[in-house]
Enzyme design. Sequence first.
Site, PDB file in Angstrom:
ATOM      1  N   GLU A  51      23.502  39.915 -32.768  1.00  0.00           N
ATOM      2  CA  GLU A  51      23.479  40.668 -32.136  1.00  0.00           C
ATOM      3  C   GLU A  51      22.445  41.799 -31.966  1.00  0.00           C
ATOM      4  OE1 GLU A  51      26.668  43.034 -34.901  1.00  0.00           O
ATOM      5  OE2 GLU A  51      26.199  40.909 -33.655  1.00  0.00           O
ATOM      6  N   GLU A  93      28.016  39.474 -27.627  1.00  0.00           N
ATOM      7  CA  GLU A  93      26.772  39.543 -28.424  1.00  0.00           C
ATOM      8  C   GLU A  93      26.382  40.865 -27.480  1.00  0.00           C
ATOM      9  OE1 GLU A  93      26.223  38.707 -31.151  1.00  0.00           O
ATOM     10  OE2 GLU A  93      26.946  36.571 -31.181  1.00  0.00           O
TER      11      GLU A  93
END
Length: 811
Positions: free
Chosen positions: A263, A295
């Site tokens: 992420e 994410e």
Amino acid sequence: MGIRSLTRTEAERRSALIAVERYDVDIDLTALPGGPEVRCVSTVTFTCREPGAETFVDCAAEVRAATLNGTPLTPSDDGRIPLPGLAAHNVLRVESVQADTATGEGVHKAVDPADGEVYVWTSFEPDEARFVWACFDQPDLKAPHAFTVTAPAAWTVLSNSGDARVEEQGAARRWAFPDTPPLSVYNTVVNAGPFHEIRREADGHDLGIYARRSLAEILERDADEIFTLTSQGLAFFAEAFAMPFPQRKYDQVFMPEFGGAMENYGCVTWSDGFLRRATPTHAERELLALVLLHEMAHMWFGNIVTMRWWDDLWLNEAFAEFACHWAAEDATRYTDAWASHLAGGKLKAYLSDQGPVSHPIHQPIHDVAQAASIFDNITYPKGASVLQQLMTYVGEDRFRTGMAAYFARHAWGTTTLQDLTDALAEAGDRDLASWRKAWLETAGTDRFTLEQDGDTVTLVADGTPRPQVLAVGAYDRAGDALGRTALVRVEVTEPRTPVTGLPATADLLLINDDDLTFATTRPDPATRDTLFRTASRLPTAISRGVAAATVWDMLTAGEATAAEAGRSLTELLAAETSDAVIEPYLTLVTNIAELWAPAAERPALTEAVAAVCRRLTADPGRRQVALRGLARTATGAEDLAWLREQAGDDVDLRWRALTREAELGADVTAESAALLDRDPDPDAWVRALTVRAALPDPEAKAETWQRLVVDRTVPVQSVGPVAAAFWRPGQDALLAPYAQRYLDAIPQLEQGGMIPAMVYTSQLFPPYGIGPEFVEEARRAAQDVAPVVRNNLLERSDAVLRMLGARAAGA
């Protein structure tokens, strides 16, 4: 001395002592096309609250030079550089080189076998940035980062803030990126290579997707879907959190030899295995949607607001896992996302939470090495389910209000669990102290049954239950189906809870209907067989999933045989109407036949699944999934011949069919070589190795083990499929020697960082050619290894031990 892991005490001391003002990181990638080295100069500007004190900076790369305020420093051999005599204001400059870009942590160089092009990615969670440049590698020392990257002229370089200023420097180009907002070190990224790029404008955001050039056609195929999901997700989270994503640019980069997805703020890195070489199925498209939204949720929960220490890692990951299903059902076409969660991750969590690695969702984390060990089924699917229960407990509107207040209050800072529960308690007008203690600080899974005494129905907990809201549904037969006649929500606070409003004559009462909580259930003895027979007749994907979860849990607990569970869930598969769960159930029933059933019962259960697959091929929407299922379960010559005919020019299905034929002993060497020649996939060699891995042949097994385990030439995202083809039922004598080889490999399984350690430890664990004594030996061998290896080994060994018990009981 080895590389030391940062302890919580050390992190707290360092955070109390210093504040980081900024990072200026100069990265040179120009050596990578012909060599392994990444060269970095990290300049860290920071203040010290106690001038004259000392601390250390993390750097596990080779240090070429280091100065603090102009004074040379001497690095230690434990991945740290001591920083003595700190001034009130300090400038640290460290030159470092990382040459292990093939198997090391933090940075990776991948060479595309299709064209020889080189790509490089970084990935730093939880504390792997220190393997690339010098930094204070802990989450609560957030600071702006300015990256300047010199790379070959043909490459594109991507980082968190986008919109770099690019200068030509002969055979190279220099990319100077604007400052990021204050970020934890682990949320930063640099990705580079000769990418294929696609960009779109959507609702004020500049969206980009990238992949290696050899996958350009596939990226183009999936672009509309990815951009649609991205814009839907950004809009949903902006509204749900009352905070739009604050950066205009949002990039997603699909990289070779990457595990999962990460992420990084504004620049998410993906495994390019998510770009399916064959036309994706519904479940594969849904998985891409859920990972994308997971994410993306981290942009707020993890990046904008960051957990102060890794004891709240669970919250970071569980929240993103909860939020991706929440967003998928509310904002995308994947409206059965919670049903697929129940059929997949939640079943794994129930099993893990009743085994040797069960732990409280929130637990003290002594050091970062321990943190790496809890990226697990308790943290992800159980944590997501518990947060779903929390939203049910306080109400969705109040939950949204609390989350908006949390982000407004803590943006660009770091928080603890207490900060979140305070915000939700205020908004929900509930005291969450007892909820928090019961759900987050206590390990294990509640179990519920029902007692009926005339018209009185009582929900009974096995022990003291956690405070929760759940539902009980009443169902009556309506022809061949079951129809719901009542649904009653109850708030549970005691071991016995009266349930009023249910009809006294219902054919079936379903506990945890609508799947609102995380708890296992049991039918009473009088309705046990009814549940097994009628699970497939329930009216919704969620109600069928709740029944399936009970059947599965009874199998794993030794309270149902593989034959019983296999028949019940195969009937459910045949009747299922939701595309979201067809593939999870197909995987589940095939696993029951292969892994849980005794050898004598395996053929009948496998044939039953194959028969359902043959029937499902008549439905155009299910045909691809059904043919894939048949490629895993076909046993007779007739099935195999029909499968060949159906495959036609479908290269993916041909590989699957060849793998099954190889497992059954056919000589498919020539066909595999011919298919490899015409497969356009740059990683098709892995498919050919998968076919070879399945052969019941000593040379083929030895070659596969060498390439998979010793040489580690298989990309991490492909380890699972190759290992699954290697460990096949009915090949026990051939596989038995590899049990010892697994034991011998345990000390090396942590090599390459957290994700490879997780994948290799669990996927290589032998399910065949062993007995219970092997499991005990493996557990002893794992006592002194890295926590991430030990926990994954214990979790997988528990599942395999249960499989062995089911095989023995069935026999």
